[in-house]
Design a protein around this motif. Structure first.
Motif, PDB file in Angstrom:
ATOM      1  N   ARG A  16      15.623  25.248 -54.640  1.00 39.73           N
ATOM      2  CA  ARG A  16      14.786  26.315 -55.174  1.00 39.73           C
ATOM      3  C   ARG A  16      14.330  25.995 -56.592  1.00 39.73           C
ATOM      4  O   ARG A  16      15.096  25.411 -57.341  1.00 39.73           O
ATOM      5  N   PRO A  17      13.166  26.410 -57.040  1.00 34.92           N
ATOM      6  CA  PRO A  17      12.136  26.999 -56.195  1.00 34.92           C
ATOM      7  C   PRO A  17      11.296  25.920 -55.512  1.00 34.92           C
ATOM      8  O   PRO A  17      11.019  24.881 -56.110  1.00 34.92           O
ATOM      9  N   LEU A  18      10.907  26.202 -54.269  1.00 35.40           N
ATOM     10  CA  LEU A  18       9.910  25.374 -53.614  1.00 35.40           C
ATOM     11  C   LEU A  18       8.558  25.784 -54.208  1.00 35.40           C
ATOM     12  O   LEU A  18       8.235  26.965 -54.245  1.00 35.40           O
ATOM     13  N   VAL A  19       7.801  24.811 -54.704  1.00 39.75           N
ATOM     14  CA  VAL A  19       6.591  25.169 -55.452  1.00 39.75           C
ATOM     15  C   VAL A  19       5.319  24.763 -54.712  1.00 39.75           C
ATOM     16  O   VAL A  19       5.183  23.631 -54.248  1.00 39.75           O
ATOM     17  N   ILE A  20       4.420  25.718 -54.605  1.00 38.16           N
ATOM     18  CA  ILE A  20       3.056  25.456 -54.135  1.00 38.16           C
ATOM     19  C   ILE A  20       2.183  25.637 -55.373  1.00 38.16           C
ATOM     20  O   ILE A  20       2.272  26.673 -56.038  1.00 38.16           O
ATOM     21  N   ALA A  21       1.381  24.644 -55.715  1.00 38.59           N
ATOM     22  CA  ALA A  21       0.566  24.793 -56.922  1.00 38.59           C
ATOM     23  C   ALA A  21      -0.793  24.144 -56.724  1.00 38.59           C
ATOM     24  O   ALA A  21      -0.961  23.238 -55.906  1.00 38.59           O
ATOM     25  N   ARG A  41       2.323  14.028 -59.882  1.00 36.67           N
ATOM     26  CA  ARG A  41       3.170  13.313 -60.850  1.00 36.67           C
ATOM     27  C   ARG A  41       4.333  14.184 -61.308  1.00 36.67           C
ATOM     28  O   ARG A  41       5.402  13.683 -61.630  1.00 36.67           O
ATOM     29  N   HIS A  42       4.127  15.495 -61.323  1.00 36.47           N
ATOM     30  CA  HIS A  42       5.193  16.404 -61.746  1.00 36.47           C
ATOM     31  C   HIS A  42       6.080  16.839 -60.579  1.00 36.47           C
ATOM     32  O   HIS A  42       6.888  17.748 -60.724  1.00 36.47           O
ATOM     33  N   GLY A  43       5.873  16.245 -59.418  1.00 37.67           N
ATOM     34  CA  GLY A  43       6.789  16.505 -58.310  1.00 37.67           C
ATOM     35  C   GLY A  43       6.437  17.697 -57.434  1.00 37.67           C
ATOM     36  O   GLY A  43       7.237  18.125 -56.599  1.00 37.67           O
ATOM     37  N   VAL A  44       5.232  18.266 -57.622  1.00 33.35           N
ATOM     38  CA  VAL A  44       4.825  19.367 -56.734  1.00 33.35           C
ATOM     39  C   VAL A  44       4.636  18.817 -55.325  1.00 33.35           C
ATOM     40  O   VAL A  44       4.068  17.734 -55.145  1.00 33.35           O
ATOM     41  N   GLN A  45       5.108  19.554 -54.336  1.00 33.64           N
ATOM     42  CA  GLN A  45       5.086  19.034 -52.963  1.00 33.64           C
ATOM     43  C   GLN A  45       3.964  19.615 -52.103  1.00 33.64           C
ATOM     44  O   GLN A  45       3.578  19.035 -51.103  1.00 33.64           O
ATOM     45  N   ILE A  46       3.494  20.799 -52.477  1.00 30.32           N
ATOM     46  CA  ILE A  46       2.434  21.431 -51.682  1.00 30.32           C
ATOM     47  C   ILE A  46       1.302  21.826 -52.621  1.00 30.32           C
ATOM     48  O   ILE A  46       1.536  22.510 -53.630  1.00 30.32           O
ATOM     49  N   PHE A  47       0.095  21.391 -52.279  1.00 31.13           N
ATOM     50  CA  PHE A  47      -1.073  21.631 -53.123  1.00 31.13           C
ATOM     51  C   PHE A  47      -1.900  22.761 -52.535  1.00 31.13           C
ATOM     52  O   PHE A  47      -2.224  22.748 -51.347  1.00 31.13           O
ATOM     53  N   ARG A  48      -2.237  23.745 -53.359  1.00 26.82           N
ATOM     54  CA  ARG A  48      -3.068  24.851 -52.905  1.00 26.82           C
ATOM     55  C   ARG A  48      -4.458  24.754 -53.516  1.00 26.82           C
ATOM     56  O   ARG A  48      -4.618  24.255 -54.644  1.00 26.82           O
ATOM     57  N   ALA A  49      -5.468  25.221 -52.790  1.00 24.47           N
ATOM     58  CA  ALA A  49      -6.789  25.436 -53.369  1.00 24.47           C
ATOM     59  C   ALA A  49      -7.550  26.321 -52.396  1.00 24.47           C
ATOM     60  O   ALA A  49      -7.535  26.088 -51.184  1.00 24.47           O
ATOM     61  N   ALA A  84      -2.722  23.234 -48.677  1.00 26.04           N
ATOM     62  CA  ALA A  84      -2.707  24.631 -48.238  1.00 26.04           C
ATOM     63  C   ALA A  84      -3.991  25.319 -48.677  1.00 26.04           C
ATOM     64  O   ALA A  84      -4.511  25.049 -49.768  1.00 26.04           O
ATOM     65  N   THR A  85      -4.503  26.196 -47.812  1.00 26.19           N
ATOM     66  CA  THR A  85      -5.675  26.976 -48.209  1.00 26.19           C
ATOM     67  C   THR A  85      -5.633  28.355 -47.562  1.00 26.19           C
ATOM     68  O   THR A  85      -4.854  28.608 -46.643  1.00 26.19           O
ATOM     69  N   GLU A  86      -6.480  29.254 -48.085  1.00 25.69           N
ATOM     70  CA  GLU A  86      -6.529  30.625 -47.571  1.00 25.69           C
ATOM     71  C   GLU A  86      -7.511  30.729 -46.409  1.00 25.69           C
ATOM     72  O   GLU A  86      -8.619  30.185 -46.476  1.00 25.69           O
TER      73      GLU A  86
END
Ligand code: PEP
Ligand code: MN
Length: 353
Positions: A16-21, A41-49, A84-86
């Motif tokens: 924790r926390p699992l981060v989507i950014a 580079r900062h280790g975020v695993q899931i990319f949102r837009a 990830a997207t809406e």
């Protein structure tokens, strides 16, 4: 919903926390890729837009549409992050799935509309993709659960929730009031449902991301979805609440993850104290309601109306002032007194018949 799959995507580091950014909106290919590379580079695993943007009023930036899906594909190829997207319509779901987007979320405005939710759910039938459902704009837990159930009934088992705060009538420092008791109750009702917090949309401003993220972690949330942009001040949507990837990394590095399970004797003692105080509070409230019944009988005998608004205003103002003197928030005390008053009125109405 006993058979939910708690692991949303394979090979995730689940600490924790699992981060989507990622940015609120995909604006240009350059903006998407620059932001994504920094976040990776900062280790975020899931990319949102967001490629389709639901706007309160027409004329705002409504997203780049399907074109943006190709940019997300490039993000995945070049960085290895999940994307990830809406989605809000059948066409969105079909296009996102065809493009291999890894995770879909449903926005707050869509979650508030059962027809739209059903359309999205129908489009998801037969697909195995993780879906996160944001809370609806109104503080309505049943509507949120209903939206989740529609997706569940479509066969989705990698299901999760996003808490992004609620439209509020009173003045508040938040863009969307967190009303924490609602996501807490959701966790109680569906304990195996992963839940993310969205401090960007709750706070509406950068400064609130850190404290809101900490609060969410202290309440046992599984993850965070945070808006990050390579040039936040030039963002085409939600400018004030986006942070640079470096800032995001700094915020994340300062979050303290407290163990949710170990309790010390000391803590148990304090909890016992709280339970005792709650017992006393309930006993007092019940006594107050008995007095309200008495007043109801008096008003009935003297043909008086139940609601005497001047008296009500006096009570609210006096107790709000007193609360501040005692180190509590005035809005908090107004809500408490409003709730107590409503229940008193209900009692009196019952007595009057
Ligand atoms: C978003 O995530 O950018 C968004 C539109 O959020 P919400 O649906 O919570 O308003
Ligand atoms: Mn946004």
């Amino acid at each position: 919903m006993n058979d939910l799959q708690p692991i949303l995507l394979p090979d995730l580091d689940l600490s924790r926390p699992l981060v989507i950014a990622g940015p609120c909106s995909a604006e240009t290919e350059e903006q998407v890729l620059a932001t994504a590379h920094s976040l990776a580079r900062h280790g975020v695993q899931i990319f949102r837009a967001g490629v389709w943007k639901p706007r309160t009023k027409p004329g705002g930036f409504e997203g780049v549409g399907v074109e943006g899906l190709a940019w997300l594909q490039r993000v995945k190829q070049e960085t290895g992050m999940y994307t990830a997207t809406e989605v809000a319509t059948r066409a969105h779901v079909e296009a996102a799935l065809a493009a291999g987007i890894d995770l879909l979320w449903i926005g707050a405005r869509t979650a508030a509309n059962p027809f739209a939710m059903q359309e999205v759910a129908d489009a998801l039938k037969g697909h195995d993709v993780p879906v996160l459902v944001k809370n609806p704009v109104s503080p309505d837990l049943e509507l949120w659960i209903g939206a989740l159930e529609r997706i569940y009934n479509a066969g989705i088992r990698r299901l999760g929730a996003i808490h992004r705060g609620f439209t509020w009538v009173d003045k508040s420092i938040y863009r969307n009031h967190p009303y924490w008791s609602i996501p807490i109750e959701l966790q109680r009702r569906i304990p195996n449902l992963p839940i993310f917090s969205d401090p960007s949309h709750i706070g509406g401003k950068r400064e609130l991301i850190a404290p809101l993220s900490q609060q969410a972690m202290d309440l046992g949330f599984d993850g965070l979805i945070i808006e990050a942009h390579c040039k936040p001040d030039e963002a085409w949507s939600d400018k004030a609440q986006q942070v640079m990837p470096d800032t995001l990394a700094f915020i994340l590095s300062n979050i303290i993850i407290r163990d949710m399970n170990t309790t010390t004797d000391n803590l148990n003692e304090l909890r016992h104290e709280i339970d005792k105080l709650d017992d006393e509070l309930l006993t007092l409230l019940a006594r107050r309601m008995q007095v309200a019944d008495e007043i109801g009988r008096y008003k009935k005998a003297h043909n008086m109306s139940v609601l005497q608004s001047q008296r009500y205003e006096e009570i609210l103002a006096r107790r709000a002032r007193q609360a501040v003197e005692l180190g509590m928030d005035r809005e908090f005390m107004r809500s408490v007194m409003q709730a107590i008053h409503e229940e008193s009125i209900r009692h009196q109405q019952k007595v009057i018949g």
